[in-house]
Scaffold this motif. Structure first.
Motif, PDB file in Angstrom:
ATOM      1  N   HIS A 124      42.212  62.156  91.683  1.00  0.00           N
ATOM      2  CA  HIS A 124      42.944  62.984  91.771  1.00  0.00           C
ATOM      3  C   HIS A 124      44.592  62.782  91.192  1.00  0.00           C
ATOM      4  O   HIS A 124      45.042  63.889  90.566  1.00  0.00           O
ATOM      5  N   VAL A 125      44.836  61.848  91.680  1.00  0.00           N
ATOM      6  CA  VAL A 125      46.554  61.410  91.219  1.00  0.00           C
ATOM      7  C   VAL A 125      46.529  61.333  89.643  1.00  0.00           C
ATOM      8  O   VAL A 125      47.699  61.927  89.144  1.00  0.00           O
ATOM      9  N   GLN A 126      45.666  61.055  88.902  1.00  0.00           N
ATOM     10  CA  GLN A 126      45.556  60.788  87.449  1.00  0.00           C
ATOM     11  C   GLN A 126      45.344  62.132  86.800  1.00  0.00           C
ATOM     12  O   GLN A 126      46.427  62.574  85.790  1.00  0.00           O
ATOM     13  N   ALA A 127      44.711  63.118  87.402  1.00  0.00           N
ATOM     14  CA  ALA A 127      44.332  64.656  87.114  1.00  0.00           C
ATOM     15  C   ALA A 127      45.539  65.242  87.250  1.00  0.00           C
ATOM     16  O   ALA A 127      46.197  66.239  86.404  1.00  0.00           O
ATOM     17  N   GLN A 128      46.439  65.267  88.370  1.00  0.00           N
ATOM     18  CA  GLN A 128      47.552  65.882  88.643  1.00  0.00           C
ATOM     19  C   GLN A 128      48.878  65.249  88.201  1.00  0.00           C
ATOM     20  O   GLN A 128      49.914  65.782  88.329  1.00  0.00           O
ATOM     21  N   GLY A 129      48.836  64.085  87.671  1.00  0.00           N
ATOM     22  CA  GLY A 129      50.018  63.606  87.031  1.00  0.00           C
ATOM     23  C   GLY A 129      50.925  62.732  88.326  1.00  0.00           C
ATOM     24  O   GLY A 129      52.442  63.069  88.199  1.00  0.00           O
ATOM     25  N   ILE A 130      50.371  62.656  89.552  1.00  0.00           N
ATOM     26  CA  ILE A 130      51.120  62.275  90.599  1.00  0.00           C
ATOM     27  C   ILE A 130      51.576  60.790  90.462  1.00  0.00           C
ATOM     28  O   ILE A 130      50.756  60.020  90.175  1.00  0.00           O
ATOM     29  N   ALA A 131      52.807  60.684  90.985  1.00  0.00           N
ATOM     30  CA  ALA A 131      53.124  59.172  90.621  1.00  0.00           C
ATOM     31  C   ALA A 131      52.738  58.424  91.895  1.00  0.00           C
ATOM     32  O   ALA A 131      53.129  58.734  93.004  1.00  0.00           O
ATOM     33  N   VAL A 132      52.050  57.283  91.776  1.00  0.00           N
ATOM     34  CA  VAL A 132      51.880  56.391  92.926  1.00  0.00           C
ATOM     35  C   VAL A 132      52.541  54.880  92.643  1.00  0.00           C
ATOM     36  O   VAL A 132      52.546  54.424  91.874  1.00  0.00           O
ATOM     37  N   TRP A 133      53.482  54.732  93.923  1.00  0.00           N
ATOM     38  CA  TRP A 133      54.150  53.528  93.881  1.00  0.00           C
ATOM     39  C   TRP A 133      53.525  52.626  94.819  1.00  0.00           C
ATOM     40  O   TRP A 133      53.006  52.910  96.015  1.00  0.00           O
TER      41      TRP A 133
END
Length: 280
Positions: A42-51
């Motif tokens: 999901h985060v890769q598809a949506q371009g969500i930054a994960v720290w």
């Protein structure tokens, strides 16, 4: 202008509020892997930054995090003799200083999101008002209405019995609040842009990170949205105190360690596919 006079709508607005995710890792290889693998697609598809901030784990969990090219990893030097919640709060503040998004989701590594709609749902709650500071839940489990009622009733009685004992000069433990009022950080959305504009952060004293922040924000007139356990646990699972148990802090025979092991076994059965993907 004093902070109490400042409102969110006085700040320059951005056309599309956005968010990042932050997790703190400390010696929890199994659950860290499962937590992140559930989020990855999901985060890769949506371009969500994960720290992800690692608190000097020096174990397999850090090796795993170093192997991921889709997260922003911060390796924090040894926290030394800091208490666990203080080390966690300072790690959150390291990430807060680096994120560039308006909003920031806090997740624990023992939180397993199986329906990514939770992020959109919480963003809608937080952006209903320009002065909303945070969205989250005050309970770490969905116990159901019967267990919740019993828990609240028993804590209410214990609170007032202790107050009466103190009033009468009898020996008693200090009365503790019987009702939870602070958001729990296993899945909480904060208005990071507003926090930074007020010079606030997560670890502000010796209290649990976020508690004093919430009190300060409410005192300044900003809002907090409380989600019911029934609502938030439609989207995710959470192992109460799972990060502490996974790190071996309680000891192998402790009640919470046994609860952690039982719950982890059940969740690995549910989310085994994500775990197998992570291990390949």
């Amino acid at each position: 202008m004093s902070p109490s006079d400042m409102k969110a709508f006085d700040l320059p607005t951005r056309p599309h509020p956005n968010f990042s995710l932050v997790l703190v890792n400390y010696k929890t290889p199994d659950i860290t892997r499962m937590c992140l693998e559930l989020l990855r697609e999901h985060v890769q598809a949506q371009g969500i930054a994960v720290w992800v901030v690692d608190n000097d784990s020096a174990d397999a969990s850090l090796d795993y995090l170093r192997s991921l090219d889709w997260i922003n990893l911060i390796e924090r030097p040894s926290p030394g003799k800091e208490m666990g919640h203080i080390a966690h709060g300072k790690a959150l503040d390291l990430a807060l200083a680096k994120v560039e998004t308006d909003y920031l989701f806090l997740l624990h590594t023992d939180t397993f999101v199986y329906d990514m709609e939770v992020f959109a749902m919480m963003m809608r709650e937080c952006t209903k008002s320009a002065d909303m500071a945070a969205v989250g839940c005050v309970e770490q489990l969905d116990r159901g209405w019967l267990r919740d009622t019993w828990r609240l009733t028993s804590r209410f009685c214990k609170h007032h019995v202790r107050r009466l004992k103190v009033h009468l000069g009898l020996r008693s433990k200090p009365p503790r609040p019987y009702k939870e009022t602070h958001l729990k950080s296993f899945c909480t959305l904060w208005n990071a842009r507003l926090m930074k504009s007020l010079g606030l952060h997560f670890c502000m004293d010796e209290e649990v990170p976020g508690y004093t922040l919430q009190d300060r924000m409410v005192g300044l007139g900003y809002g907090v949205s409380f989600l019911s356990p029934r609502k938030i646990f439609r989207y995710l699972d959470h192992i109460q105190a799972g990060t502490v148990a996974a790190a071996g802090t309680y000891g192998k025979d402790h009640r919470r360690t046994k609860m952690y092991q039982q719950t982890l076994k059940r969740l690995q059965g549910q989310y085994g596919k994500a775990g197998m993907q992570a291990s390949t």
